[in-house]
Motif scaffolding. Structure first.
Motif, short mmCIF file in Angstrom:
data_model
loop_
_atom_site.label_atom_id
_atom_site.label_comp_id
_atom_site.label_asym_id
_atom_site.label_seq_id
_atom_site.Cartn_x
_atom_site.Cartn_y
_atom_site.Cartn_z
N VAL A 123 0.85 -1.19 0.00
CA VAL A 123 0.00 0.00 0.00
C VAL A 123 0.89 1.24 0.00
N THR A 124 0.27 2.38 -0.25
CA THR A 124 0.95 3.67 -0.07
C THR A 124 0.87 4.07 1.38
N TRP A 125 2.01 4.36 1.97
CA TRP A 125 2.06 4.85 3.35
C TRP A 125 2.26 6.37 3.34
N PRO A 126 2.05 7.04 4.46
CA PRO A 126 2.15 8.50 4.47
C PRO A 126 3.58 8.99 4.39
N ASN A 127 3.68 10.31 4.31
CA ASN A 127 4.98 10.96 4.13
C ASN A 127 5.95 10.63 5.25
N LEU A 128 7.22 10.59 4.86
CA LEU A 128 8.34 10.51 5.80
C LEU A 128 9.14 11.79 5.61
N GLY A 129 8.97 12.74 6.51
CA GLY A 129 9.66 14.00 6.37
C GLY A 129 8.84 15.04 5.65
N PRO A 130 9.43 16.22 5.44
CA PRO A 130 8.68 17.37 4.92
C PRO A 130 8.50 17.35 3.41
N GLY A 131 7.47 18.10 2.99
CA GLY A 131 7.23 18.33 1.57
C GLY A 131 7.91 19.59 1.11
N THR A 132 7.52 20.09 -0.05
CA THR A 132 8.14 21.30 -0.58
C THR A 132 7.85 22.52 0.28
N ASP A 133 6.82 22.43 1.14
CA ASP A 133 6.52 23.53 2.06
C ASP A 133 7.39 23.51 3.31
N GLY A 134 8.27 22.50 3.42
CA GLY A 134 9.16 22.39 4.57
C GLY A 134 8.50 21.83 5.81
N ARG A 135 7.26 21.35 5.68
CA ARG A 135 6.52 20.86 6.84
C ARG A 135 6.23 19.37 6.72
N SER A 136 6.32 18.68 7.85
CA SER A 136 5.98 17.26 7.89
C SER A 136 4.52 17.03 8.25
N ARG A 137 3.88 18.05 8.79
CA ARG A 137 2.46 18.00 9.15
C ARG A 137 1.73 19.10 8.41
N PRO A 138 0.48 18.87 8.01
CA PRO A 138 -0.31 17.67 8.24
C PRO A 138 0.22 16.46 7.48
N VAL A 139 -0.20 15.28 7.95
CA VAL A 139 0.21 14.05 7.30
C VAL A 139 -0.38 14.01 5.88
N ARG A 140 0.45 13.62 4.94
CA ARG A 140 0.04 13.58 3.54
C ARG A 140 0.53 12.29 2.88
N SER A 141 0.14 12.10 1.63
CA SER A 141 0.59 10.94 0.88
C SER A 141 2.08 11.07 0.55
N SER A 142 2.72 9.94 0.38
CA SER A 142 4.11 9.97 -0.09
C SER A 142 4.20 10.41 -1.54
N TRP A 143 3.13 10.17 -2.34
CA TRP A 143 3.22 10.31 -3.79
C TRP A 143 2.05 11.12 -4.35
N THR A 144 2.29 11.74 -5.51
CA THR A 144 1.22 12.36 -6.28
C THR A 144 1.30 11.88 -7.72
N TRP A 145 0.19 12.05 -8.43
CA TRP A 145 0.15 11.78 -9.87
C TRP A 145 -0.73 12.84 -10.50
N GLN A 146 -0.17 13.53 -11.49
CA GLN A 146 -0.88 14.61 -12.18
C GLN A 146 -1.45 15.63 -11.19
N GLY A 147 -0.64 15.91 -10.18
CA GLY A 147 -0.98 16.94 -9.21
C GLY A 147 -1.90 16.49 -8.09
#
Length: 286
Positions: A123-147
């Protein structure tokens, strides 16, 4: 075999290793959550006749600093590079979170002819570490497709590790607890591998203490076989999270995480998988 290496800078970034005599089959090599460390594996694959590109897929310029909403399209740029090198048969090999990405790439990019998933998730598990916004929270998907974020299973925030005598932490229980605590979200987050026409090789050790990769590999295999799709499952009762192919060095010991297995068992699993890996990646002979 004589090989040629070239550092690739920009987007994508990584090491390209290829046989000096050329090669028609290529493989995109994806590291796990520990970050770049695919060079030895790329050289090994190049010595076996493959054009291998070990790509950095997070933490680089223009990429999320963590494994958080990483666009699968950005990983597909590794296939673009291999195709530009004249590769006719495109494969992808990933370890752990890299295996999670490899499975999704095969579903979403029909160019993928073969997938090798080492210690995979189902399965897809949630993010490990921050996204492009520099934040690890809120919890988000590890992956995107077509935005759009791909569905993910949340982690059990109440879970606490059991103390081990060696002082290391096994995270496997957290993933098992999360699967049981959120069964509907877990089912919804299943990677739809039955939609991939690629040939699959799944490699997992029963003593994986990072996450339940063997149970995941069996679930993936069952769904693939039910759809009549080509899938090989290679396991070893005493191997852990980091199988090693013939000629690879033992994995570096961790000071805080328990990966399971032993050097000997991890090498035995890799040796058993190696002929399946090469057969899948090189494809039918002309």
């Amino acid at each position: 075999m004589s090989i040629i290496e070239r550092r690739i800078t920009g987007t994508p970034e990584g090491l390209l290793a290829r046989p000096a005599a050329g090669g028609r089959a290529g493989v995109l090599v994806l590291h796990g959550s520990y970050g770049p460390g695919t060079e030895e594996r790329c050289r090994l694959l190049a010595n076996a006749g493959l054009v291998a590109f070990g790509m950095r897929w997070y933490g680089g310029a223009g990429q999320p600093p963590g494994i958080c909403e990483v666009p699968i399209e950005s990983i597909g740029r590794g296939l673009d590079l291999l195709a530009a090198e004249g590769v006719e048969r495109l494969g992808v090999l990933g370890l752990s979170k890299g295996a999670e990405a490899a499975l999704w790439l095969s579903v979403l990019d029909p160019r993928t002819a073969a997938v090798v998933a080492l210690s995979p998730a189902a399965v897809t598990w949630p993010n490990l570490g921050p996204g492009t916004d520099g934040r690890s929270r809120p919890v988000r998907s590890s992956w995107t497709w077509q935005g759009e974020p791909l569905p993910f299973a949340p982690l059990d925030e109440t879970w606490e590790p059991v103390a081990r005598q060696d002082g290391l932490v096994s995270l496997r229980g957290r993933y098992e607890s999360s699967r049981d605590r959120y069964p509907e979200a877990y089912r919804a987050a299943a990677i739809p591998v039955e939609r991939s026409a690629a040939r699959f090789v799944l490699v997992a050790g029963a003593d994986d203490l990072t996450w339940p990769s063997l149970a995941s590999a069996r679930a993936l295999t069952a769904r693939r076989q039910a759809a009549g799709l080509p899938t090989d499952l290679i396991t070893h009762d005493a191997a852990g999270h980091r199988p090693r192919f013939p000629g690879e060095s033992p994995a570096t010991a961790s000071t805080h995480l328990a990966y399971g297995g032993t050097d000997a068992a991890d090498a035995s699993l890799g040796a058993a998988a190696w002929p399946h890996v090469l057969d899948a990646l090189t494809g039918p002979r002309r």
